[in-house]
Write an enzyme that holds these catalytic residues in place. Structure first.
Site, PDB file in Angstrom:
ATOM      1  CG  HIS A 210      -1.548  -1.976  -8.538  1.00 20.89           C
ATOM      2  ND1 HIS A 210      -1.126  -1.115  -9.532  1.00 20.89           N
ATOM      3  CD2 HIS A 210      -0.820  -1.662  -7.433  1.00 20.89           C
ATOM      4  CE1 HIS A 210      -0.194  -0.324  -9.060  1.00 20.89           C
ATOM      5  NE2 HIS A 210       0.012  -0.646  -7.786  1.00 20.89           N
ATOM      6  CG  ASP A 265      -1.776  -2.263  -3.239  1.00 19.25           C
ATOM      7  OD1 ASP A 265      -0.731  -2.220  -2.556  1.00 19.25           O
ATOM      8  OD2 ASP A 265      -2.072  -1.390  -4.065  1.00 19.25           O
TER       9      ASP A 265
END
Length: 374
Positions: A210, A265
């Site tokens: 991320h 996510d």
């Protein structure tokens, strides 16, 4: 070989758009262009794109991967209803006993795909080999990693991707060792410098977890881990929910990292109403489209991959580019040549969308997914 099913529309192939038909069973058998297609025909057709590939999935439908039981099956079903045809079940930083329990529950879903569910390709081990000073929403169970421990966990369920903070003692060697046994290593949850990030890439790390989130920031005199990614990475995750990362920062990363790919996510709150959910051992709160810890820290997302695609288009990407970032590049990252693309011989992992990019149909390995309660 018999043909079980056929779709017609604007088909995105590795060579570009084809207006025609796609014949498939479990795998794609043929893509055939229609003769005499007019511009009006193309403009009124559904889009047929590769199914989405999500390498960072913590939960959905009220379930979290760390819960064990039937959690991963529920999660894989919910994400399939939003166009994800293959995924990695992603763990949290946790005590070894918790990881063992989670992996034992994930393993059956890897060995056999449940009807109506996305294909679970394996595990993304996000921690515990991260920096305790950059936990983000991870629980405080971070510790130094060892090859023996990773081998032990991998024997329970196959680990395809592992997040490591390379600046921790012994972790540069660990990155090398994990790479040598064929694992993809990502840099994440890190306070490492630009130089430490560059060294990790030189020792076999292949991506970043991320991007921008839970890593040392870019400054013109101290480029940090973000700077290492932008300067040197070929692959990296990014969360395009437009909450974790500003659209301008997403576009900057796309110019710098050739195969920047999208992940959700996602948490147990994905596909659920506002309220309280679990993320590993931690309570998280879904409100106004975001998921946060009690102190306000972002804690994963409620993103689904169909919305990720629409978000990319909304910030200016054309549909072909956006499709690669939610499908092809992630498949390429794991070396999955039969997924993330529509061509003869590939798995029939497909999404069908209308002209507003709303999902009309999803197929996982040729099976049509019921979208009724998506």
């Amino acid at each position: 070989m018999s043909v079980d099913q056929q779709l017609q529309g604007q088909i995105l192939t590795p060579q570009g758009w084809v207006h025609g038909s796609l014949a498939f069973s479990e795998k794609i058998q043929a893509i055939t262009a229609s003769a005499g297609t007019t511009a009006a025909d193309a403009e009124n057709s559904y889009y047929i794109l590769p199914g989405f590939v999500d390498l960072h999935v913590h939960g959905a439908g009220g379930k979290d991967t760390m819960e064990a039981g039937d959690a991963v099956e529920v999660i894989a079903r919910k994400h399939a209803q939003h166009g994800t045809t293959s995924m990695l079940a992603t763990t949290m930083t946790a005590p070894l006993a918790d990881l063992e329990q989670a992996l034992q529950a994930i393993r059956p879903s890897v060995e056999k795909r449940s009807s109506g569910a996305a294909r679970v390709l394996g595990v993304h081990l996000e921690g515990p080999y991260i920096n305790p000073g950059k936990l983000g929403a991870q629980p405080d169970f971070a510790h130094a990693g060892s090859l023996d421990q990773v081998r032990y966990l991998n024997a329970i369920a196959p680990i395809k991707l592992i997040t490591v903070a390379p600046e921790m003692d012994g972790h540069l060697q660990l990155v090398r060792e994990l790479t040598d046994i064929g694992m993809q290593v990502q840099i994440g949850h890190t306070l490492g410098t630009y130089e430490e990030g560059k060294a990790a890439l030189e020792n076999g790390a292949t991506g970043f977890t991320h991007l921008y989130n839970a890593m040392s920031r870019l400054d013109h005199r101290a480029p940090g881990m973000v700077g290492a990614a932008l300067a040197h990475a070929q692959f990296s995750e990014i969360i395009p929910d437009l909450v974790h990362v500003h659209p301008g920062a997403i576009r900057a990363a796309m110019r710098a990292i050739p195969h920047l790919y999208c992940v959700t996510d996602s948490t147990a709150a994905s596909g659920m109403p506002d309220g309280q959910y679990m993320l590993g051992r931690q309570v998280v709160h879904k409100c106004l489209g975001g998921v946060r810890l009690e102190d306000g820290t972002l804690a994963g997302s409620t993103l689904t991959m169909d919305q990720a695609l629409r978000n990319l288009v909304s910030i200016g990407l054309d549909l072909e580019d956006a499709s690669k970032r939610v499908s092809t590049y992630a498949a390429d990252y794991l070396g999955l040549n039969e997924r993330g693309r529509l061509q003869a011989g590939s798995y029939a992992d497909l999404v069908v969308l209308d002209r507003q990019l709303n999902l009309i149909a999803v197929y996982v390995e040729g099976e049509k997914i019921d979208l009724a309660d998506a």
